[in-house]
Scaffold this motif. Structure first.
Motif, PDB file in Angstrom:
ATOM      1  N   LYS A  46      42.342 -24.645  26.146  1.00 23.90           N
ATOM      2  CA  LYS A  46      42.041 -23.382  26.816  1.00 23.90           C
ATOM      3  C   LYS A  46      40.695 -22.821  26.373  1.00 23.90           C
ATOM      4  O   LYS A  46      39.928 -22.287  27.191  1.00 23.90           O
ATOM      5  CB  LYS A  46      43.148 -22.360  26.530  1.00 23.90           C
ATOM      6  CG  LYS A  46      44.468 -22.662  27.220  1.00 23.90           C
ATOM      7  CD  LYS A  46      45.525 -21.638  26.821  1.00 23.90           C
ATOM      8  CE  LYS A  46      46.883 -21.955  27.439  1.00 23.90           C
ATOM      9  NZ  LYS A  46      47.925 -20.992  27.003  1.00 23.90           N
ATOM     10  N   ALA A  50      37.659 -22.263  28.975  1.00 27.25           N
ATOM     11  CA  ALA A  50      37.170 -20.895  29.197  1.00 27.25           C
ATOM     12  C   ALA A  50      35.655 -20.823  29.239  1.00 27.25           C
ATOM     13  O   ALA A  50      35.087 -19.880  29.805  1.00 27.25           O
ATOM     14  CB  ALA A  50      37.715 -19.976  28.106  1.00 27.25           C
ATOM     15  N   ARG A  51      34.986 -21.816  28.680  1.00 26.94           N
ATOM     16  CA  ARG A  51      33.517 -21.823  28.659  1.00 26.94           C
ATOM     17  C   ARG A  51      32.920 -22.465  29.909  1.00 26.94           C
ATOM     18  O   ARG A  51      31.697 -22.497  30.051  1.00 26.94           O
ATOM     19  CB  ARG A  51      33.020 -22.549  27.407  1.00 26.94           C
ATOM     20  CG  ARG A  51      33.456 -21.895  26.097  1.00 26.94           C
ATOM     21  CD  ARG A  51      32.660 -22.418  24.912  1.00 26.94           C
ATOM     22  NE  ARG A  51      32.973 -23.800  24.593  1.00 26.94           N
ATOM     23  CZ  ARG A  51      33.898 -24.175  23.709  1.00 26.94           C
ATOM     24  NH1 ARG A  51      34.626 -23.257  23.085  1.00 26.94           N
ATOM     25  NH2 ARG A  51      34.114 -25.462  23.457  1.00 26.94           N
TER      26      ARG A  51
END
Length: 338
Positions: A46, A50-51
């Motif tokens: 995750k 997320a990046r």
């Protein structure tokens, strides 16, 4: 002219290698994007996802490969997990770039090879990135001209500043010398037929019980003799060098003398401390080449056969290390697909 959409890639494994490949696809390589990341550590997956815009995190490779926005796969998980991910990708006929090893043992590699053979076409490229290093490519090109005559010997040095805490004596062969295994086969165009491993006294810098360094000797079906000094606790940096001795001359790479400085009464240069630094350009070139080939429907680079052959040589090398003496390499007949 309509611009083609980037190739959506699922990256399996988000540790040091996988996370670096995610960065590479997003920041360096053109024509691809990371659409999914997979890791058994859900929080790590995750965090990486997320990046990246439009990236989904998964914990199960099969679920990720079934996603509609995955058209190619990059496998950078631990070696024992490769077989399952490779077979899942082949079931969906997805192109794959698999970091070495293809699998940790030749039996598993043969299962993958047979699954690909049943498809009737190649889908897997194995990540032996040294084939994409500028110096190795130049050495390969020189050998192919025949100017130096037939290769007689190949000397290799492979040194790391320090080994990770989980490293074992067997891994010096199966994880590190695996690179020289592929480089030998690729540079010389010959199969390795036997392995001998000599055991110098261990360096005091090695953890207790680790046989480091080792001196590995290959014999090939073309009559060449190859040696590899593998030393993973040398203390001063990461260093990879090779010298081929031929009938009419020699050629050497890896001296790292691109820039030499003179200052304060000293001269010298720098030594890489990490394989990601030393082979950064090779990884970039490897991944860009894979993306370009995949987008045009082709598969190039090291094949499943190359991954299998490396696993068979490493298995013989581990036996030679633990049992002593010369161990012959056992290979099945090479399928026509390769």
């Amino acid at each position: 002219m309509t611009q083609r959409a980037p190739l959506p890639v699922a990256v399996i494994g988000t540790g040091k290698m996988g996370a670096d490949h995610v960065r590479r696809i997003e920041e360096v390589v053109s024509g691809a994007r990371v659409s999914a990341v997979v890791d058994v550590d859900a929080e790590r997956a995750k965090a990486v996802a997320a990046r990246v815009d439009g990236c989904t995190a998964y914990t199960d490779p099969a679920t990720a490969l079934a996603a509609p926005d995955v058209d190619a796969v990059l496998i950078a998980s631990s070696g024992p997990a490769h077989e399952g991910a490779l077979l899942a990708a082949l079931e969906r006929d997805l192109p794959v770039l698999c970091e070495k090893p293809l699998t940790p043992d030749p039996a598993a590699a043969l299962r993958v090879l047979e699954a690909e053979r049943r498809l009737g076409h190649r889908r897997i490229q194995v990540g032996f990135m040294r084939r994409y290093d500028a110096e190795y490519m130049k050495l390969k090109a020189l050998l192919e001209t025949g100017q130096l005559g037939r290769p007689l010997m190949l000397h290799n040095r492979h040194r790391n500043a320090a080994s990770p805490p989980f490293f074992t004596s067997d891994m010096l062969v199966s994880d590190s010398v695996a690179h020289e295994t592929d480089v030998t086969r690729w540079l010389l165009g010959q199969e390795i037929t036997a392995v001998t491993v000599l055991r110098p006294r261990p360096t005091a810098s090695a953890p207790e019980g680790l046989q480091d360094p080792q001196f590995v000797v290959f014999e090939t079906d073309g009559g060449a003799v190859v040696d590899v000094e593998i030393f993973v606790n040398c203390g001063f940096g990461y260093q990879v060098q090779a010298e081929v001795v031929c009938e009419r001359g020699t050629a050497r790479i890896g001296d790292g003398h691109a820039m030499v400085t003179n200052m304060a009464g000293r001269w010298g240069g720098t030594i890489s401390q990490d394989f990601l630094d030393r082979f950064a350009d090779a990884y970039d070139r490897e991944l860009q080449t894979w993306v370009d080939a995949t987008r045009r429907g082709a598969v190039t680079g090291p094949s499943t056969w190359d991954g299998y052959a490396a696993a068979a040589v490493c298995e013989a090398g581990v036996r030679a290390l633990n049992e002593g003496g010369r161990v012959e390499v056992e290979l099945v007949e090479r399928p026509s697909l390769y």
